[in-house]
Design an enzyme around this catalytic site. Structure first.
Site, PDB file in Angstrom:
ATOM      1  N   TYR A   1       0.827  -1.204   0.000  1.00 48.90           N
ATOM      2  CA  TYR A   1       0.000   0.000   0.000  1.00 48.90           C
ATOM      3  C   TYR A   1       0.863   1.257   0.000  1.00 48.90           C
ATOM      4  O   TYR A   1       1.669   1.483   0.918  1.00 48.90           O
ATOM      5  CB  TYR A   1      -0.958   0.021   1.215  1.00 48.90           C
TER       6      TYR A   1
ATOM      7  N   LEU B   1     -17.202  -2.564   2.517  1.00 48.72           N
ATOM      8  CA  LEU B   1     -18.195  -1.634   1.958  1.00 48.72           C
ATOM      9  C   LEU B   1     -18.238  -1.742   0.441  1.00 48.72           C
ATOM     10  O   LEU B   1     -18.872  -0.913  -0.227  1.00 48.72           O
ATOM     11  CB  LEU B   1     -17.840  -0.192   2.363  1.00 48.72           C
TER      12      LEU B   1
ATOM     13  N   ILE C   1     -12.628  -4.764   8.377  1.00 44.86           N
ATOM     14  CA  ILE C   1     -11.599  -3.709   8.297  1.00 44.86           C
ATOM     15  C   ILE C   1     -11.931  -2.644   7.245  1.00 44.86           C
ATOM     16  O   ILE C   1     -11.211  -2.519   6.245  1.00 44.86           O
ATOM     17  CB  ILE C   1     -10.201  -4.332   8.021  1.00 44.86           C
TER      18      ILE C   1
ATOM     19  N   ASN D   1     -18.461   4.356  11.141  1.00 42.20           N
ATOM     20  CA  ASN D   1     -18.075   2.939  11.142  1.00 42.20           C
ATOM     21  C   ASN D   1     -18.062   2.392  12.565  1.00 42.20           C
ATOM     22  O   ASN D   1     -18.547   1.288  12.827  1.00 42.20           O
ATOM     23  CB  ASN D   1     -16.716   2.752  10.454  1.00 42.20           C
TER      24      ASN D   1
HETATM   25  P1  NAP Z   1     -13.851  -0.410   1.723  1.00 42.71           P
HETATM   26  O1  NAP Z   1     -13.385  -0.356   3.124  1.00 42.71           O
HETATM   27  O2  NAP Z   1     -14.944  -1.355   1.357  1.00 42.71           O
HETATM   28  O3  NAP Z   1     -14.268   1.032   1.191  1.00 42.71           O
HETATM   29  C1  NAP Z   1     -13.455   2.163   1.365  1.00 42.71           C
HETATM   30  C2  NAP Z   1     -14.197   3.350   0.773  1.00 42.71           C
HETATM   31  O4  NAP Z   1     -15.414   3.541   1.494  1.00 42.71           O
HETATM   32  C3  NAP Z   1     -13.420   4.644   0.879  1.00 42.71           C
HETATM   33  O5  NAP Z   1     -13.678   5.386  -0.303  1.00 42.71           O
HETATM   34  C4  NAP Z   1     -14.029   5.341   2.087  1.00 42.71           C
HETATM   35  O6  NAP Z   1     -14.001   6.760   1.958  1.00 42.71           O
HETATM   36  C5  NAP Z   1     -15.454   4.870   2.015  1.00 42.71           C
HETATM   37  N1  NAP Z   1     -16.081   4.805   3.350  1.00 42.71           N
HETATM   38  C6  NAP Z   1     -15.525   4.387   4.514  1.00 42.71           C
HETATM   39  N2  NAP Z   1     -16.418   4.464   5.511  1.00 42.71           N
HETATM   40  C7  NAP Z   1     -17.566   4.933   4.966  1.00 42.71           C
HETATM   41  C8  NAP Z   1     -18.827   5.246   5.494  1.00 42.71           C
HETATM   42  N3  NAP Z   1     -19.108   5.072   6.797  1.00 42.71           N
HETATM   43  N4  NAP Z   1     -19.784   5.720   4.660  1.00 42.71           N
HETATM   44  C9  NAP Z   1     -19.516   5.902   3.340  1.00 42.71           C
HETATM   45  N5  NAP Z   1     -18.329   5.621   2.779  1.00 42.71           N
HETATM   46  C10 NAP Z   1     -17.361   5.144   3.582  1.00 42.71           C
HETATM   47  O7  NAP Z   1     -12.631  -0.745   0.719  1.00 42.71           O
HETATM   48  P2  NAP Z   1     -11.122  -1.205   0.802  1.00 42.71           P
HETATM   49  O8  NAP Z   1     -10.252  -0.105   1.206  1.00 42.71           O
HETATM   50  O9  NAP Z   1     -10.856  -1.922  -0.474  1.00 42.71           O
HETATM   51  O10 NAP Z   1     -11.109  -2.362   1.929  1.00 42.71           O
HETATM   52  C11 NAP Z   1     -10.812  -2.124   3.285  1.00 42.71           C
HETATM   53  C12 NAP Z   1      -9.422  -2.596   3.642  1.00 42.71           C
HETATM   54  O11 NAP Z   1      -9.259  -3.997   3.399  1.00 42.71           O
HETATM   55  C13 NAP Z   1      -8.302  -1.982   2.781  1.00 42.71           C
HETATM   56  O12 NAP Z   1      -8.079  -0.623   3.080  1.00 42.71           O
HETATM   57  C14 NAP Z   1      -7.172  -2.922   3.080  1.00 42.71           C
HETATM   58  O13 NAP Z   1      -6.617  -2.623   4.346  1.00 42.71           O
HETATM   59  C15 NAP Z   1      -7.899  -4.263   3.073  1.00 42.71           C
HETATM   60  N6  NAP Z   1      -7.839  -4.943   1.749  1.00 42.71           N
HETATM   61  C16 NAP Z   1      -7.107  -6.091   1.655  1.00 42.71           C
HETATM   62  C17 NAP Z   1      -6.991  -6.738   0.433  1.00 42.71           C
HETATM   63  C18 NAP Z   1      -6.188  -7.998   0.338  1.00 42.71           C
HETATM   64  O14 NAP Z   1      -5.887  -8.460  -0.782  1.00 42.71           O
HETATM   65  N7  NAP Z   1      -5.829  -8.597   1.444  1.00 42.71           N
HETATM   66  C19 NAP Z   1      -7.636  -6.243  -0.721  1.00 42.71           C
HETATM   67  C20 NAP Z   1      -8.411  -5.076  -0.565  1.00 42.71           C
HETATM   68  C21 NAP Z   1      -8.517  -4.455   0.664  1.00 42.71           C
HETATM   69  P3  NAP Z   1     -12.925   7.730   2.698  1.00 42.71           P
HETATM   70  O15 NAP Z   1     -11.584   7.046   2.628  1.00 42.71           O
HETATM   71  O16 NAP Z   1     -13.014   8.972   1.889  1.00 42.71           O
HETATM   72  O17 NAP Z   1     -13.359   7.957   4.131  1.00 42.71           O
END
Ligand code: NAP
Length: 281
Positions: free
Chosen positions: A57, A198, A237, A249
């Protein structure tokens, strides 16, 4: 004073917060990094003390943001980081871990995951993890993007049964893991870490989610999180860089979905009817 959130018990008996914070896309831009650290810090203060990051990241930038947010409170946190598959050889994993420790400004990673399966034999990665654990550089190890067959292969290795977690794509609109992976993990006491809970916002406009959210005076995002959080052994997460998202959250933990809500959600986002390959982002 940090609040205590609901916990998930790892196979070692250690309890970690069921709701943590993701960091993908953090640390990519120096100006935003300061705001991202502030958002993570707010999350820690609200009890979301489990933090998920990776060497990938922001090319290490996200780990540096975590270090900034963790200043003075490191010991109260549970830090998860991940090694690239191409760094996951016996020696490569040691060097990658040292680099992560430097960026994280800490002497140990609480949970170290293989980010996804690559061409390095699993036995090598496992041996690398075991050495890091013996040396006190990591406390637990696990995997990510492993489907059931990969998990079976891993646990068949010597020492492989001590895998603490499998981090996978799992949310309302990606329910494939429920078919066989989630039950397998429960049976083997492997924590599921639900990533992209999300759907990166993609599912939040669904009218059924909006309807349930209205009933609870909540947002669609909170309902999507509450749906995952009600599941045993599941660590969730979400990534949020805005303070209002962080607060929302945290509040998702206080929502209890009714049987009726769950039925509506099952209709709108049906559970799997058979085995499909594990999704990956
Ligand atoms: P996510 O958590 O599903 O979505 C993040 C998005 O949702 C961001 O644009 C954020 O906006 C927004 N958001 C957060 N809280 C919100 C709320 N209460 N209401 C409306 N929108 C909201 O997506 P992700 O980042 O892909 O997944 C989460 C974490 O999982 C990652 O950050 C990473 O640590 C991990 N991950 C791991 C892998 C893997 O291969 N192991 C792959 C993908 C993700 P803002 O940032 O503008 O607040």
């Amino acid at each position: 004073m940090t609040e205590q959130l609901r916990t998930v018990t790892l196979r070692t008996g250690e309890r970690v917060p069921a709701l943590g914070q993701g960091t993908w896309h953090m640390g990519e831009n120096a100006r935003r990094a300061a705001e991202e650290a502030v958002a993570l810090r707010l999350g820690f203060e609200l009890g979301m003390r489990l933090i998920d990051t990776a060497e990938m990241y922001g090319s290490g930038g996200a780990e540096e943001v975590v270090a900034r947010a963790a200043e003075g409170v490191r010991d109260s946190l549970f830090i998860v980081s991940k090694v690239y598959p191409h760094n996951a050889s016996r020696r490569g994993v040691t060097a990658a871990c040292e680099r992560s420790l430097n960026r994280l400004e800490t002497d140990r990673i609480d949970l170290y995951l293989l980010h996804w399966r690559g061409s390095v034999p699993l036995v090598e990665t496992l041996e690398g993890f075991q050495r890091l654990q013996r040396d006190g550089k990591i406390r637990h190890y696990g995997v990510s993007n492993f489907d059931r067959a990969d998990m079976a292969e891993w646990v068949a290795l010597r020492g492989g049964e001590s895998v603490a977690a499998d981090q996978v794509l799992y949310n309302l609109s990606r329910r494939g893991p429920e078919w066989d992976l989630v039950p397998w993990c429960r049976e083997h006491k492997v924590a599921i870490m639900a990533y992209t809970p999300l759907g990166q916002g993609s599912m939040l406009g669904h009218p059924r989610l909006a309807e349930i959210a209205r009933r609870h005076s909540a947002t669609a995002a909170q309902i999507a999180l509450a749906w995952l959080l009600r599941q045993e052994g599941t660590i969730v997460i979400p990534k949020a860089s805005r303070a209002e998202h962080v607060r929302d959250n945290r509040a998702a933990l206080d929502i209890t979905l009714t049987e009726e809500d769950l039925a509506v959600l099952d209709h709108a986002f049906p559970p799997p009817k058979g085995k499909a390959a594990l999704g990956m982002l």
